[in-house]
Design a protein around this motif. Sequence first.
Motif, PDB file in Angstrom:
ATOM      1  N   THR A 117      -4.689  -2.690 -13.399  1.00 12.94           N
ATOM      2  CA  THR A 117      -4.826  -1.270 -13.068  1.00 12.94           C
ATOM      3  C   THR A 117      -4.330  -0.974 -11.666  1.00 12.94           C
ATOM      4  O   THR A 117      -3.557  -0.033 -11.436  1.00 12.94           O
ATOM      5  N   LEU A 118      -4.761  -1.777 -10.703  1.00 14.36           N
ATOM      6  CA  LEU A 118      -4.377  -1.536  -9.313  1.00 14.36           C
ATOM      7  C   LEU A 118      -2.876  -1.743  -9.094  1.00 14.36           C
ATOM      8  O   LEU A 118      -2.261  -1.033  -8.303  1.00 14.36           O
ATOM      9  N   LEU A 119      -2.298  -2.697  -9.803  1.00 10.76           N
ATOM     10  CA  LEU A 119      -0.854  -2.892  -9.697  1.00 10.76           C
ATOM     11  C   LEU A 119      -0.102  -1.660 -10.196  1.00 10.76           C
ATOM     12  O   LEU A 119       0.856  -1.197  -9.572  1.00 10.76           O
ATOM     13  N   LEU A 120      -0.547  -1.113 -11.322  1.00  9.87           N
ATOM     14  CA  LEU A 120       0.133   0.055 -11.895  1.00  9.87           C
ATOM     15  C   LEU A 120      -0.077   1.308 -11.055  1.00  9.87           C
ATOM     16  O   LEU A 120       0.623   2.305 -11.244  1.00  9.87           O
ATOM     17  N   TYR A 121      -1.022   1.279 -10.135  1.00 10.82           N
ATOM     18  CA  TYR A 121      -1.211   2.386  -9.201  1.00 10.82           C
ATOM     19  C   TYR A 121      -0.385   2.215  -7.931  1.00 10.82           C
ATOM     20  O   TYR A 121      -0.337   3.113  -7.103  1.00 10.82           O
ATOM     21  N   SER A 122       0.252   1.074  -7.748  1.00 14.28           N
ATOM     22  CA  SER A 122       1.015   0.839  -6.521  1.00 14.28           C
ATOM     23  C   SER A 122       2.387   1.502  -6.600  1.00 14.28           C
ATOM     24  O   SER A 122       2.934   1.744  -7.677  1.00 14.28           O
ATOM     25  N   LYS A 123       2.940   1.782  -5.442  1.00 12.23           N
ATOM     26  CA  LYS A 123       4.171   2.567  -5.348  1.00 12.23           C
ATOM     27  C   LYS A 123       5.334   1.950  -6.087  1.00 12.23           C
ATOM     28  O   LYS A 123       6.096   2.636  -6.782  1.00 12.23           O
ATOM     29  N   GLN A 124       5.515   0.630  -5.953  1.00 14.75           N
ATOM     30  CA  GLN A 124       6.696  -0.012  -6.514  1.00 14.75           C
ATOM     31  C   GLN A 124       6.708  -0.025  -8.043  1.00 14.75           C
ATOM     32  O   GLN A 124       7.727  -0.323  -8.661  1.00 14.75           O
TER      33      GLN A 124
ATOM     34  N   ALA B 185      -0.383  -2.421  -3.352  1.00 13.17           N
ATOM     35  CA  ALA B 185      -0.592  -3.658  -4.110  1.00 13.17           C
ATOM     36  C   ALA B 185      -0.803  -4.862  -3.207  1.00 13.17           C
ATOM     37  O   ALA B 185      -1.320  -5.884  -3.638  1.00 13.17           O
ATOM     38  N   ASP B 186      -0.400  -4.762  -1.942  1.00 13.50           N
ATOM     39  CA  ASP B 186      -0.573  -5.899  -1.034  1.00 13.50           C
ATOM     40  C   ASP B 186      -2.042  -6.234  -0.822  1.00 13.50           C
ATOM     41  O   ASP B 186      -2.389  -7.343  -0.432  1.00 13.50           O
ATOM     42  N   THR B 187      -2.923  -5.261  -1.052  1.00 16.94           N
ATOM     43  CA  THR B 187      -4.352  -5.512  -0.861  1.00 16.94           C
ATOM     44  C   THR B 187      -5.049  -5.809  -2.173  1.00 16.94           C
ATOM     45  O   THR B 187      -6.267  -5.882  -2.215  1.00 16.94           O
ATOM     46  N   ALA B 188      -4.282  -5.990  -3.251  1.00 12.89           N
ATOM     47  CA  ALA B 188      -4.885  -6.134  -4.573  1.00 12.89           C
ATOM     48  C   ALA B 188      -5.682  -7.419  -4.734  1.00 12.89           C
ATOM     49  O   ALA B 188      -6.408  -7.570  -5.702  1.00 12.89           O
ATOM     50  N   ASN B 189      -5.565  -8.372  -3.804  1.00 11.55           N
ATOM     51  CA  ASN B 189      -6.309  -9.620  -3.918  1.00 11.55           C
ATOM     52  C   ASN B 189      -7.614  -9.600  -3.140  1.00 11.55           C
ATOM     53  O   ASN B 189      -8.262 -10.617  -3.000  1.00 11.55           O
ATOM     54  N   SER B 190      -7.974  -8.448  -2.601  1.00 11.18           N
ATOM     55  CA  SER B 190      -9.224  -8.371  -1.843  1.00 11.18           C
ATOM     56  C   SER B 190      -9.982  -7.117  -2.222  1.00 11.18           C
ATOM     57  O   SER B 190      -9.517  -6.009  -1.994  1.00 11.18           O
ATOM     58  N   GLU B 191     -11.138  -7.280  -2.818  1.00  9.30           N
ATOM     59  CA  GLU B 191     -11.928  -6.116  -3.227  1.00  9.30           C
ATOM     60  C   GLU B 191     -12.334  -5.287  -2.021  1.00  9.30           C
ATOM     61  O   GLU B 191     -12.313  -4.052  -2.065  1.00  9.30           O
TER      62      GLU B 191
END
Length: 466
Positions: free
Chosen positions: A141-148, A48-54
């Motif tokens: 979507t990408l957040l829900l795919y992150s580990k945490q 999720a740390d990279t979720a702000n950069s496509e």
Amino acid sequence: MASPSVSGGGGSSGGDDDTSNLNAQVLQSLTRLADTLAKLDETSVHDADTANSEECIEEKVAALNISTSSSTLTKLPTIPISHWRTLPQNLQTAYQLLNDGATYIHATSTKYTLVGKVDTQEGSNLAVELRKGAELIGTGTLLLYSKQYGSSRSLKHYIKQYSRSIIASTISLIKSFEDGLSQGQANDGNNTGAQKCGAVWAACDKLTNTLPKGNRAAMRRELMVWIKDCNESIEEFEEVLELGPRDDNSNNEEEEEMMDEEQYTEKEMSVARSSVNLMKCSKNLLTLVLKTCECVGEHVDKIVTSDDTAVNEDDETKQQQQHINDKKRQEMLQWIGNLHEMARTVGEGVTNVGILLYPPLDKASASEEEIQQWLEKKSKAKSLDADEVSGTIPSLGKTTMGIQLEHQLYALEECILMVHDAQLPTSGQSIDGCISSDVRLGSERMRIALTKRCKEVEEAINSWQP
């Protein structure tokens, strides 16, 4: 999620070019997002740390190299799920992003279609608004795919499916205007844009109304799908069995040819009947897994976690107890995830058996590669519990049908033992107290049924194979 800077490009000259460029830029951005979502692996996690950069997201996803090796017959999840019925706050926030994005796209697509048909410039400005909604969908979507966030494979599957549907329909809508297919005058009979907009509405409504909320809802839905597939396969092949064996002594060539396509031979009948019984056994086990997950899940939700209560830092005893509770809860959730993946192997195995069960049955041997892969898998499965039911599972030869039936028997055994033993994966602690008497009785019955199915399938295959 940040998106590339888009300029409206107003001005007295080149307006049509600016409009076309604006639509093209939005399409380009949405296409990148669609490609990113397509690459997400349901068995892995997203950072999720990279979720702000496509760009970072795409590089991360492209770099994924998930191993297909497994120390068991079933590839077990490496990341434990974070919850069962009760949704953590971070999950609720991610769901809100998805719902907000779907609602925004739903409303904006209507305006885009109505305005874009008669005013290209204004319509292209609304394309940018559609992208804003898509960014919310992508971020959620990408957040829900992150580990945490601890989403199960089932939950990731449905999130990916629903979000991709919205993005794809939105791309199709904008593309129809950029290509000129949806442009024209009011009431000119061209309803291409309306049809594309309707597809966007349907995708948005599906997400807001039917997307499973949390792991329990998603995992139960998949189990119900597998049970439904079992019922359909059982019903289909029982109808073929009811036709009885074909008459190989018939003198009518046309009738005989039709029989060949629809009926089994006498020897094939026993293989088909034992396979259908194996499907029934699989369906019953999936139903048992559904009940088992509910039993353990109810106990998980009753455990008070460190997130639910504040413990005085000076109270070492309470801190230790809280640590024990957290660890047990995590292990129980991991156990549910493991059991569900074993059930997946059983459910998908029924489909694989069904594919091979249409008459006439194929006696051809599997390829050397397929045989070697199965022997390696089987050796791992046998090493798990040499003293358990494994000793009763027969070797069913080298035909594709025999290997698939043998695989299904091992998948059933693995799943049955998981329920019957009810031990946490790391500590080995028993959770039998979480299991209802119905489930315990069901696991005993499944063990007996598996032994019967093994003998039945072995006799049928031996009488059928050359």
